[in-house]
Design an enzyme around this catalytic site. Structure first.
Site, PDB file in Angstrom:
ATOM      1  N   SER A 144       0.866  -1.184   0.000  1.00 59.19           N
ATOM      2  CA  SER A 144       0.000   0.000   0.000  1.00 59.19           C
ATOM      3  C   SER A 144       0.896   1.224   0.000  1.00 59.19           C
ATOM      4  O   SER A 144       2.040   1.162   0.461  1.00 59.19           O
ATOM      5  CB  SER A 144      -0.863   0.026   1.262  1.00 59.19           C
ATOM      6  OG  SER A 144      -1.525   1.276   1.382  1.00 59.19           O
ATOM      7  N   TYR A 159      -1.626  -1.002  10.445  1.00 55.81           N
ATOM      8  CA  TYR A 159      -1.750  -1.171   8.989  1.00 55.81           C
ATOM      9  C   TYR A 159      -0.508  -0.612   8.289  1.00 55.81           C
ATOM     10  O   TYR A 159       0.099  -1.286   7.451  1.00 55.81           O
ATOM     11  CB  TYR A 159      -3.001  -0.436   8.502  1.00 55.81           C
ATOM     12  CG  TYR A 159      -3.296  -0.600   7.030  1.00 55.81           C
ATOM     13  CD1 TYR A 159      -4.007  -1.706   6.567  1.00 55.81           C
ATOM     14  CD2 TYR A 159      -2.869   0.342   6.094  1.00 55.81           C
ATOM     15  CE1 TYR A 159      -4.292  -1.857   5.212  1.00 55.81           C
ATOM     16  CE2 TYR A 159      -3.147   0.196   4.742  1.00 55.81           C
ATOM     17  CZ  TYR A 159      -3.866  -0.905   4.305  1.00 55.81           C
ATOM     18  OH  TYR A 159      -4.134  -1.057   2.956  1.00 55.81           O
ATOM     19  N   LYS A 163       2.228  -2.816   6.082  1.00 54.08           N
ATOM     20  CA  LYS A 163       2.445  -2.622   4.643  1.00 54.08           C
ATOM     21  C   LYS A 163       3.905  -2.272   4.333  1.00 54.08           C
ATOM     22  O   LYS A 163       4.455  -2.703   3.318  1.00 54.08           O
ATOM     23  CB  LYS A 163       1.490  -1.560   4.102  1.00 54.08           C
ATOM     24  CG  LYS A 163       0.011  -1.972   4.168  1.00 54.08           C
ATOM     25  CD  LYS A 163      -0.264  -3.241   3.363  1.00 54.08           C
ATOM     26  CE  LYS A 163      -1.737  -3.593   3.307  1.00 54.08           C
ATOM     27  NZ  LYS A 163      -2.014  -4.778   2.479  1.00 54.08           N
TER      28      LYS A 163
HETATM   29  P1  NAD Z   1     -11.838  -5.522   0.745  1.00 49.96           P
HETATM   30  O1  NAD Z   1     -12.177  -5.399   2.190  1.00 49.96           O
HETATM   31  O2  NAD Z   1     -12.790  -4.994  -0.278  1.00 49.96           O
HETATM   32  O3  NAD Z   1     -11.498  -7.050   0.374  1.00 49.96           O
HETATM   33  C1  NAD Z   1     -10.641  -7.818   1.180  1.00 49.96           C
HETATM   34  C2  NAD Z   1     -10.884  -9.294   0.918  1.00 49.96           C
HETATM   35  O4  NAD Z   1      -9.964 -10.045   1.734  1.00 49.96           O
HETATM   36  C3  NAD Z   1     -12.299  -9.764   1.306  1.00 49.96           C
HETATM   37  O5  NAD Z   1     -12.831 -10.576   0.288  1.00 49.96           O
HETATM   38  C4  NAD Z   1     -12.074 -10.536   2.597  1.00 49.96           C
HETATM   39  O6  NAD Z   1     -13.030 -11.561   2.810  1.00 49.96           O
HETATM   40  C5  NAD Z   1     -10.673 -11.104   2.361  1.00 49.96           C
HETATM   41  N1  NAD Z   1      -9.998 -11.484   3.613  1.00 49.96           N
HETATM   42  C6  NAD Z   1      -9.943 -10.778   4.783  1.00 49.96           C
HETATM   43  N2  NAD Z   1      -9.282 -11.471   5.710  1.00 49.96           N
HETATM   44  C7  NAD Z   1      -8.880 -12.635   5.143  1.00 49.96           C
HETATM   45  C8  NAD Z   1      -8.159 -13.765   5.610  1.00 49.96           C
HETATM   46  N3  NAD Z   1      -7.711 -13.837   6.868  1.00 49.96           N
HETATM   47  N4  NAD Z   1      -7.926 -14.785   4.743  1.00 49.96           N
HETATM   48  C9  NAD Z   1      -8.391 -14.727   3.462  1.00 49.96           C
HETATM   49  N5  NAD Z   1      -9.089 -13.679   2.973  1.00 49.96           N
HETATM   50  C10 NAD Z   1      -9.339 -12.642   3.800  1.00 49.96           C
HETATM   51  O7  NAD Z   1     -10.417  -4.785   0.624  1.00 49.96           O
HETATM   52  P2  NAD Z   1      -9.677  -4.188  -0.656  1.00 49.96           P
HETATM   53  O8  NAD Z   1      -9.810  -2.714  -0.605  1.00 49.96           O
HETATM   54  O9  NAD Z   1     -10.031  -4.925  -1.885  1.00 49.96           O
HETATM   55  O10 NAD Z   1      -8.161  -4.509  -0.234  1.00 49.96           O
HETATM   56  C11 NAD Z   1      -7.409  -5.556  -0.811  1.00 49.96           C
HETATM   57  C12 NAD Z   1      -5.954  -5.340  -0.470  1.00 49.96           C
HETATM   58  O11 NAD Z   1      -5.541  -4.079  -0.987  1.00 49.96           O
HETATM   59  C13 NAD Z   1      -5.658  -5.289   1.035  1.00 49.96           C
HETATM   60  O12 NAD Z   1      -4.412  -5.899   1.286  1.00 49.96           O
HETATM   61  C14 NAD Z   1      -5.573  -3.809   1.311  1.00 49.96           C
HETATM   62  O13 NAD Z   1      -4.785  -3.533   2.441  1.00 49.96           O
HETATM   63  C15 NAD Z   1      -4.926  -3.325   0.041  1.00 49.96           C
HETATM   64  N6  NAD Z   1      -5.094  -1.904  -0.241  1.00 49.96           N
HETATM   65  C16 NAD Z   1      -6.335  -1.367  -0.376  1.00 49.96           C
HETATM   66  C17 NAD Z   1      -6.442  -0.015  -0.656  1.00 49.96           C
HETATM   67  C18 NAD Z   1      -7.781   0.654  -0.833  1.00 49.96           C
HETATM   68  O14 NAD Z   1      -7.810   1.894  -0.888  1.00 49.96           O
HETATM   69  N7  NAD Z   1      -8.871  -0.067  -0.948  1.00 49.96           N
HETATM   70  C19 NAD Z   1      -5.294   0.779  -0.785  1.00 49.96           C
HETATM   71  C20 NAD Z   1      -4.053   0.177  -0.645  1.00 49.96           C
HETATM   72  C21 NAD Z   1      -3.940  -1.173  -0.372  1.00 49.96           C
END
Ligand code: NAD
Length: 252
Positions: A144, A159, A163
């Site tokens: 991230s 978090y 990351k």
């Molecule tokens: P989201 O909450 O929409 O989806 C996350 C998914 O991970 C869900 O389907 C959930 O069921 C699954 N999950 C959670 N815990 C789990 C576990 N222990 N084992 C297996 N699956 C699990 O989140 P997102 O926004 O799609 O984020 C995805 C990744 O991107 C994450 O690592 C997040 O930190 C990263 N990220 C997101 C953003 C953002 O702005 N959305 C920015 C930077 C990084």
């Protein structure tokens, strides 16, 4: 030659049931890959599997908590036994907790580190073992921009720390496995419109877009090409890199 085609490649996506993982899984399948959806939410994962199969690609929903070494080993073994190999591992599952550090319980801290960092280690290790044996493969970890900067106004120290560690873990594995023809890279998205961010208070979201030079959140679809680049031979000399996709957030 289409360097970006994923024909005859097999992949898995953790956190593939929703958000970034779901969109990228559909993007990988759209470019020719068979994609396993790895998640703890089996209802949502099964829906993604149906969408991929409708595209004419193989898919399967695998129930796996990335913090369980047993779950992770079983997940990777199932893909290899059913599809014969694992070419692309997208270790993407993650969570965020917004709690001031003085109030964060040790259990909350451990939960974030367990899913975001330990989960990426366990999945990278299991995928790496297979890829070393098969003499090739690509691992992509979701870090991230929070591994580079401190987000405001929300407090999220666990978090951010998790990351930053994913970025350094990625570089470490890249160096260890480069001579096995296993490449390991990460992506660092900025604010992307998914459940994780859209559920935040309105004041936070408007602050985030004000702070982003692009003036908006990214769409999950805008990460697909970055993953496609890292997922195949187009990036054959790229390993240990963190690809930032953030609308220039970290530039200022
Ligand atoms: P989201 O909450 O929409 O989806 C996350 C998914 O991970 C869900 O389907 C959930 O069921 C699954 N999950 C959670 N815990 C789990 C576990 N222990 N084992 C297996 N699956 C699990 O989140 P997102 O926004 O799609 O984020 C995805 C990744 O991107 C994450 O690592 C997040 O930190 C990263 N990220 C997101 C953003 C953002 O702005 N959305 C920015 C930077 C990084």
């Amino acid at each position: 030659m289409n360097n970006f085609s994923l024909e005859n490649k097999t992949a898995y996506v953790t956190g593939g049931a929703k958000g970034i993982g779901k969109t990228v899984a559909l993007g990988l399948a759209g470019n020719g890959a068979d994609v396993a959806i790895v998640d703890i939410d089996m209802d949502a994962a099964s829906e993604v599997v149906k969408e991929i199969e409708a595209m004419g690609r193989r898919s399967m929903a695998i129930s796996c908590d990335v913090t369980s070494a047993d779950d992770v080993e079983t997940m990777v073994n199932r893909i290899v036994s059913e599809w014969g190999k694992l070419d692309i591992a997208f270790n993407n599952a993650g969570i965020c907790l917004n709690v001031p550090s003085e109030d964060l319980t040790y259990d909350q801290w451990k939960k974030v580190i367990d899913i975001n960092l330990n989960g990426v280690f366990l999945t990278s290790q299991a995928a790496g073992r297979v890829m070393i044996k098969q003499k090739g493969g690509v691992i992509i970890n979701t870090a991230s921009m929070s591994g580079h900067i401190v987000n405001v106004p929300q407090p999220q120290s666990a978090y951010n720390a998790s990351k930053a560690a994913v970025i350094m873990l990625t570089k470490s594995l890249a160096v260890e496995w480069v001579n096995h023809n296993v490449r390991v890279n990460s992506i660092s998205p900025g604010y992307i419109a998914t459940e994780m961010t859209l559920s935040a208070p309105e004041e936070w979201k408007s602050r985030w877009t004000d702070l982003t030079p692009a003036g908006r959140m990214g769409k999950p679809e805008e990460l697909i090409s970055a993953i496609l680049y890292l997922a195949n031979d187009a990036s054959s000399y790229t390993t240990g890199m963190d690809l930032v996709v953030d609308g220039a957030f970290t530039c200022i």
